[in-house]
Design a protein around this motif. Structure first.
Motif, PDB file in Angstrom:
ATOM      1  N   LYS A  56      49.981  46.230  36.481  1.00  0.00           N
ATOM      2  CA  LYS A  56      49.367  44.929  36.739  1.00  0.00           C
ATOM      3  C   LYS A  56      48.186  44.742  35.792  1.00  0.00           C
ATOM      4  O   LYS A  56      47.271  45.557  35.763  1.00  0.00           O
ATOM      5  CB  LYS A  56      48.873  44.822  38.190  1.00  0.00           C
ATOM      6  N   ARG A  58      45.177  42.181  34.933  1.00  0.00           N
ATOM      7  CA  ARG A  58      44.410  41.052  35.453  1.00  0.00           C
ATOM      8  C   ARG A  58      43.011  41.080  34.839  1.00  0.00           C
ATOM      9  O   ARG A  58      42.607  42.050  34.219  1.00  0.00           O
ATOM     10  CB  ARG A  58      44.307  41.101  36.985  1.00  0.00           C
ATOM     11  N   ARG A  59      42.263  40.032  35.072  1.00  0.00           N
ATOM     12  CA  ARG A  59      40.896  39.940  34.528  1.00  0.00           C
ATOM     13  C   ARG A  59      39.905  40.808  35.277  1.00  0.00           C
ATOM     14  O   ARG A  59      38.832  41.105  34.771  1.00  0.00           O
ATOM     15  CB  ARG A  59      40.422  38.497  34.558  1.00  0.00           C
ATOM     16  N   SER A  60      40.240  41.191  36.520  1.00  0.00           N
ATOM     17  CA  SER A  60      39.331  42.015  37.316  1.00  0.00           C
ATOM     18  C   SER A  60      40.134  43.029  38.126  1.00  0.00           C
ATOM     19  O   SER A  60      41.326  42.841  38.363  1.00  0.00           O
ATOM     20  CB  SER A  60      38.515  41.143  38.273  1.00  0.00           C
ATOM     21  N   ASP A  62      39.713  43.585  41.265  1.00  0.00           N
ATOM     22  CA  ASP A  62      40.099  42.905  42.508  1.00  0.00           C
ATOM     23  C   ASP A  62      41.354  42.060  42.300  1.00  0.00           C
ATOM     24  O   ASP A  62      42.240  42.045  43.142  1.00  0.00           O
ATOM     25  CB  ASP A  62      38.957  42.021  43.017  1.00  0.00           C
ATOM     26  N   GLY A  63      41.409  41.351  41.177  1.00  0.00           N
ATOM     27  CA  GLY A  63      42.583  40.529  40.875  1.00  0.00           C
ATOM     28  C   GLY A  63      43.839  41.362  40.741  1.00  0.00           C
ATOM     29  O   GLY A  63      44.914  40.971  41.211  1.00  0.00           O
ATOM     30  N   ALA A  64      43.713  42.529  40.121  1.00  0.00           N
ATOM     31  CA  ALA A  64      44.872  43.419  39.968  1.00  0.00           C
ATOM     32  C   ALA A  64      45.333  43.918  41.335  1.00  0.00           C
ATOM     33  O   ALA A  64      46.525  43.949  41.629  1.00  0.00           O
ATOM     34  CB  ALA A  64      44.518  44.586  39.060  1.00  0.00           C
ATOM     35  N   LEU A  66      44.948  42.460  44.221  1.00  0.00           N
ATOM     36  CA  LEU A  66      45.556  41.358  44.966  1.00  0.00           C
ATOM     37  C   LEU A  66      46.962  41.039  44.462  1.00  0.00           C
ATOM     38  O   LEU A  66      47.795  40.551  45.216  1.00  0.00           O
ATOM     39  CB  LEU A  66      44.678  40.112  44.887  1.00  0.00           C
ATOM     40  N   ALA A  67      47.214  41.313  43.182  1.00  0.00           N
ATOM     41  CA  ALA A  67      48.530  41.032  42.600  1.00  0.00           C
ATOM     42  C   ALA A  67      49.582  42.035  43.062  1.00  0.00           C
ATOM     43  O   ALA A  67      50.769  41.814  42.892  1.00  0.00           O
ATOM     44  CB  ALA A  67      48.434  41.046  41.077  1.00  0.00           C
ATOM     45  N   VAL A 102      42.685  46.355  33.141  1.00  0.00           N
ATOM     46  CA  VAL A 102      41.634  45.341  33.245  1.00  0.00           C
ATOM     47  C   VAL A 102      40.778  45.428  31.985  1.00  0.00           C
ATOM     48  O   VAL A 102      40.465  46.536  31.537  1.00  0.00           O
ATOM     49  CB  VAL A 102      40.770  45.597  34.506  1.00  0.00           C
TER      50      VAL A 102
END
Length: 116
Positions: A56, A58-60, A62-64, A66-67, A102
């Motif tokens: 995954k 993502r930009r953060s 947390d974003g990763a 959540l994905a 990230v």
């Protein structure tokens, strides 16, 4: 971000993840394994362990995180089960891992993220 950019970012993340895992002693034995029930980003082996890895980007962090939801992990697990006979030999163990990519951080490898 359009579909083509997302695809390119995903491929870059998978390449970075593969390099990271190789540096940690894993051998990449397959990439982007497609099955009727889902896709596996990386299949890696170290010793007697075969890991089916979901990457995954993502930009953060947390974003990763959540994905990577239960639905996504269930699809990866189903795909891993479908192709396990091809990659897992008798006497070897298998698991589902995740790897977060990230910006400006080292990749984060989470072993054994699926417990059915």
């Amino acid at each position: 971000m359009n579909r083509r950019d997302a695809e390119r970012q995903g491929r870059r993340a998978e390449s970075l993840a593969a390099l990271w895992l190789r540096l940690k002693g894993w051998r990449v034995i397959a990439r982007r394994v497609k099955t009727p029930v889902g896709e596996i980003d990386l299949v890696v082996r170290r010793g007697r362990m075969v890991a089916f890895v979901e990457v995954k980007a993502r930009r953060s962090v947390d974003g990763a995180g959540l994905a990577l939801d239960r639905h996504r992990l269930k699809r990866v697990a189903a795909a891993a089960e479908a192709v396990a006979p091809r990659y897992v030999k008798p006497g070897q163990d298998m698991r589902i891992d995740a790897l977060f990519v990230v910006p400006r951080r080292l990749p984060r490898h989470l072993p054994n993220v699926w417990h059915g």
